[in-house]
Design an enzyme around this catalytic site. Structure first.
Site, PDB file in Angstrom:
ATOM      1  N   TYR A 223       0.844  -1.207   0.000  1.00  0.00           N
ATOM      2  CA  TYR A 223       0.000   0.000   0.000  1.00  0.00           C
ATOM      3  C   TYR A 223       0.872   1.246   0.000  1.00  0.00           C
ATOM      4  O   TYR A 223       2.070   1.200   0.312  1.00  0.00           O
ATOM      5  CB  TYR A 223      -0.957  -0.003   1.204  1.00  0.00           C
ATOM      6  CG  TYR A 223      -0.296   0.299   2.541  1.00  0.00           C
ATOM      7  CD1 TYR A 223      -0.131   1.604   2.990  1.00  0.00           C
ATOM      8  CD2 TYR A 223       0.164  -0.733   3.360  1.00  0.00           C
ATOM      9  CE1 TYR A 223       0.457   1.882   4.213  1.00  0.00           C
ATOM     10  CE2 TYR A 223       0.758  -0.474   4.583  1.00  0.00           C
ATOM     11  CZ  TYR A 223       0.899   0.844   5.005  1.00  0.00           C
ATOM     12  OH  TYR A 223       1.498   1.121   6.214  1.00  0.00           O
ATOM     13  N   CYS A 224       0.246   2.367  -0.347  1.00  0.00           N
ATOM     14  CA  CYS A 224       0.925   3.664  -0.338  1.00  0.00           C
ATOM     15  C   CYS A 224      -0.134   4.746  -0.127  1.00  0.00           C
ATOM     16  O   CYS A 224      -1.247   4.452   0.307  1.00  0.00           O
ATOM     17  CB  CYS A 224       1.721   3.883  -1.625  1.00  0.00           C
ATOM     18  SG  CYS A 224       0.719   3.826  -3.129  1.00  0.00           S
ATOM     19  N   THR A 225       0.180   5.979  -0.436  1.00  0.00           N
ATOM     20  CA  THR A 225      -0.726   7.087  -0.138  1.00  0.00           C
ATOM     21  C   THR A 225      -1.997   7.041  -0.987  1.00  0.00           C
ATOM     22  O   THR A 225      -3.108   7.048  -0.471  1.00  0.00           O
ATOM     23  CB  THR A 225      -0.019   8.441  -0.355  1.00  0.00           C
ATOM     24  OG1 THR A 225       1.182   8.466   0.408  1.00  0.00           O
ATOM     25  CG2 THR A 225      -0.914   9.594   0.067  1.00  0.00           C
TER      26      THR A 225
END
Length: 322
Positions: free
Chosen positions: A181-183
């Site tokens: 996951y990321c922003t």
């Protein structure tokens, strides 16, 4: 003159083949300028990456203009979770080699072969399995102020460094379910493709990243597994996802997750500072910088000459890193 209307902070991206990025950039700039859109957008042969501020009364017109572009028709728009409308003040659209600097040189790498999307409910369900590996594909200073339960940090300051590091870190877990996951989704989507390219099989990535997850969890009444603040690359520097404060002031160690840049322009270090230390050091990262800030501007300008600040941020392992 101060604006009297509300703005909405939005981000979106799309991996797509853009054969004439400069022409596409120029056309997009004209279209968005007409609608008083501010923000930062990168365009490349591989697609588009945008973080923008849209006047609320122009939002539908903006969406219609975006959806009129065939490869952007119906694209997901990530609306900021904690938005004060003060994210951007000008519009900058730049043509780059990549929309995410990844360091990948292998011509056989293909973004079409990417991991499986997980929505918020699917993410929560899969993470209930203790054997699932959760990887945070953001920089160390982003992870420090907020991350998902049980998420592993890839301790680096750049995405290009993180990709091979993630492969090395996860090789012993290559047969497990791996969620990245990321922003907003752009980095973890590419990371999932890179992991598959490296030989992993069961790779997933969180659709829309932390922003979409947080919005959907709230809308659908799901448990929120993200703790703390989501760091964002605009003037807000963060959006509150949960009330948990999991970081500390880099100067006194008090619970704090407020990022600022050192007020000494010759330093401009990104670091976490509590209100008490902000007052004590005049929003500077050190006594040295506080003393410099007290000098006449002409003297400060002389001291700044020849300094290449690069990307300066506090690092738990190294005081400053460029």
């Amino acid at each position: 003159m101060a604006e009297t209307f509300r703005r909405v902070t939005v981000s979106f991206y799309q991996y797509a083949k853009i054969t004439a990025p400069q022409a596409f950039r120029d056309s997009l700039y004209i279209s968005l300028s007409t609608l008083s859109v501010f923000g930062r957008i990168y365009v490349a042969n591989e697609g588009i990456n945008a973080q923008i501020s849209v006047p609320e009364h122009h939002f539908e017109a903006f969406r219609d203009a975006l959806y009129a572009v065939p490869f952007l028709n119906g694209i997901r728009l990530n609306v900021a979770v904690d938005d004060n409308g003060k994210s951007f003040w000008v519009l900058k659209i730049k043509v780059r080699d990549k929309i995410v600097a990844d360091g990948i040189q292998d011509p056989t790498f293909d973004m079409a072969n990417r991991g499986k999307y997980l929505n918020a409910a699917e993410f929560n369900a899969m993470t209930e399995d203790p054997g699932t590996v959760i990887i945070d594909m953001r920089n160390h200073y982003e992870y420090e102020v907020g991350h998902f339960d049980r998420a592993l940090e890839v301790p680096s300051a750049t995405f290009r460094e993180q990709l091979p590091m993630a492969v090395d870190m996860m090789w012993d877990n290559k047969d497990k379910n791996i969620i990245m996951y990321c922003t907003g989704g752009i980095r973890c989507e590419k990371a999932s493709a890179y992991m598959l390219h490296a030989g992993f099989k069961n790779v997933y990535h969180l659709e829309g990243g932390i922003i979409e997850y947080s919005n959907k969890a709230r809308e659908q009444g799901l448990p929120n597994k993200f703790k703390g603040k989501n760091f964002v690359f605009d003037d807000r520097m963060g959006e509150r996802i949960s009330d948990d404060i999991i970081a500390q002031c880099h100067q006194c160690g008090a619970p704090c997750d407020t990022h600022i840049n050192c007020a000494n322009e010759g330093c401009h270090l990104l670091f976490i500072q509590c209100e008490a230390c902000a007052e004590k050091y005049n929003k500077c990262c050190s006594q040295e910088c506080t003393d410099i800030l007290a000098l006449p501007e002409e003297e400060q300008a002389t001291l700044r000459k020849g300094i290449d600040k690069g990307l300066m941020h506090f690092n738990k392992r190294r005081r400053k890193q460029s």
